[in-house]
Design a protein around this motif. Structure first.
Motif, PDB file in Angstrom:
ATOM      1  N   SER A 154      -4.434 -10.242  -2.583  1.00  0.00           N
ATOM      2  CA  SER A 154      -3.143  -9.608  -2.869  1.00  0.00           C
ATOM      3  C   SER A 154      -3.351  -8.092  -2.882  1.00  0.00           C
ATOM      4  N   VAL A 155      -2.599  -7.390  -1.961  1.00  0.00           N
ATOM      5  CA  VAL A 155      -2.806  -5.949  -1.781  1.00  0.00           C
ATOM      6  C   VAL A 155      -1.986  -5.165  -2.800  1.00  0.00           C
ATOM      7  N   SER A 156      -2.544  -4.041  -3.273  1.00  0.00           N
ATOM      8  CA  SER A 156      -1.859  -3.150  -4.225  1.00  0.00           C
ATOM      9  C   SER A 156      -2.209  -1.703  -3.886  1.00  0.00           C
ATOM     10  N   ASP A 157      -1.574  -0.776  -4.605  1.00  0.00           N
ATOM     11  CA  ASP A 157      -1.879   0.637  -4.390  1.00  0.00           C
ATOM     12  C   ASP A 157      -3.330   0.924  -4.692  1.00  0.00           C
ATOM     13  N   GLY A 158      -3.871   1.803  -3.875  1.00  0.00           N
ATOM     14  CA  GLY A 158      -5.192   2.327  -4.164  1.00  0.00           C
ATOM     15  C   GLY A 158      -5.047   3.848  -4.219  1.00  0.00           C
TER      16      GLY A 158
END
Length: 375
Positions: A338-342
């Motif tokens: 699950s992708v999120s802000d980096g």
């Protein structure tokens, strides 16, 4: 006793023993003793009219196109110019001429007088040009007219025609060629106003991390609608940057000279829209393993972030796998992410990570069998 009335000659001309007629006014006799008398009749009489003298003087006047001689004055209201024999003049100048005068009612006379005719002012009518820029050359219009309504030459506008927007004060001169008019000069104002035109900037797009050549996509010039002229257009947009986030941004334009002059037009371009879209990227999740009865720290083993390939940015990645449980049986399980802000925003990208594989292996154990006996 008085008798009221008027006595009149039969004609006004010179003569001897001319008949005089008496005309009674009102009741005739007047006075305090008038009642003592009866007016029987009134007798007409005779009288002489002697020749009068004339006065001849110099003529001085402004050129009016008519012939003039000396000025002659006789009885009030009587025009004697036809009885004055002399050379008359109509053009400007100072003339000395002899004259003779003969008329039955006047004493004959002769003499010499001056005729002075001075220059007149021509009627100069000027009309400046006033209009909207159309690419054509325009000039003011001027006319010179004489005292008799005649058109006069010698009127010159000291300017070249104007085509560009502006306010122009042009000089003119009138040089008389007839000798009868005063030469003069002046100025006239003409104006050409800028033409109001419109232009709507087109739309453009690019993906996050890139830019777009707006001049190439939208055109570096646009047509004005006048004589095939173009104006230059330089674009600007806050969205036209590799670091601009996904969204919509105004495209504004700054007008400059093209084949036509920007000063000949008034134009405020209508903004276009620059759309920054999400960048499509890919990421394949790595593989991991543990033995039955245990778990594995996927973030530590596979990394909690991954590079996007844009501006050195990373995105966060949280892992999940049904196999990452102490009760998961031996086998292979998908590892999803699950992708999120980096360091970058997840909204600037479209990414569906490719699953990795979590392998659960058999746990190695040992067991020692006990001893037994029988007889």
């Amino acid at each position: 006793v008085s008798l009221a009335g008027t006595a009149n000659f039969d004609t006004a001309n010179v003569g001897i023993n001319k008949t005089v007629t008496f005309t009674i006014t009102g009741t005739g006799l007047t006075g305090s003793a008038a009642g003592n008398y009866i007016l029987d009749s009134v007798r007409n009489d005779q009288a002489d009219i002697a020749p009068a003298t004339v006065t001849v003087s110099d003529y001085t006047g402004v050129y009016d196109g008519l012939a003039h001689g000396a000025t002659i004055v006789g009885a009030p209201g009587e025009d004697l110019s036809g009885s004055l024999i002399m050379t008359k003049h109509s053009n400007v100048g100072i003339y000395t001429e002899s004259w003779t005068f003969a008329n039955a009612n006047y004493i004959a006379a002769s003499g010499t007088n001056n005729i002075t005719i001075t220059k007149a002012n021509a009627t100069i009518v000027t009309s400046g040009y006033n209009g909207v820029y159309d690419g054509a050359a325009h000039t003011a219009t001027l006319t010179a007219t004489g005292v008799l309504g005649e058109s006069l030459s010698g009127l010159v506008l000291n300017a070249t025609p104007h085509s560009n927007a502006g306010i122009y004060s042009d000089g003119w001169t009138f040089t008389d060629s007839t000798g009868n008019y005063n030469s003069t000069s002046g100025s006239i104002v003409s104006s050409i106003t800028a033409k109001a035109i419109s232009h709507t900037i087109g739309n453009a797009s690019h993906v996050y991390g890139g830019t777009v050549n707006l001049a190439a996509d939208l055109g570096a010039t646009f047509l004005t609608g006048v004589n095939g002229e173009t104006l230059g257009l330089a674009y600007s947009s806050a969205g036209n940057s590799a670091t601009a986030n996904v969204g919509s941004y105004a495209i504004t334009g700054s007008v400059s000279d093209g084949t036509g002059l920007a000063s000949n037009y008034t134009v405020a371009p209508t903004d276009g829209t620059l759309t920054v879209g999400a960048k499509a990227i890919s990421h394949t999740i790595g593989n991991a393993s543990h033995v039955y009865g245990g778990t594995v720290n996927l973030a530590a083993d596979l990394g909690a972030t991954f590079l996007t390939g844009v501006n050195g940015e990373t995105l966060g990645l949280a892992y999940s796998s049904a196999g990452n449980s102490a009760t998961a049986n031996v086998g292979s399980y998908a590892i999803t992410g699950s992708v999120s802000d980096g360091t970058g925003l997840a909204s600037n990208y479209t990414v569906a990570p490719t699953d990795g594989t979590l392998t659960v292996g058999a746990k190695a154990i040992s067991h020692t069998i006990g001893n037994a006996s029988h007889v």
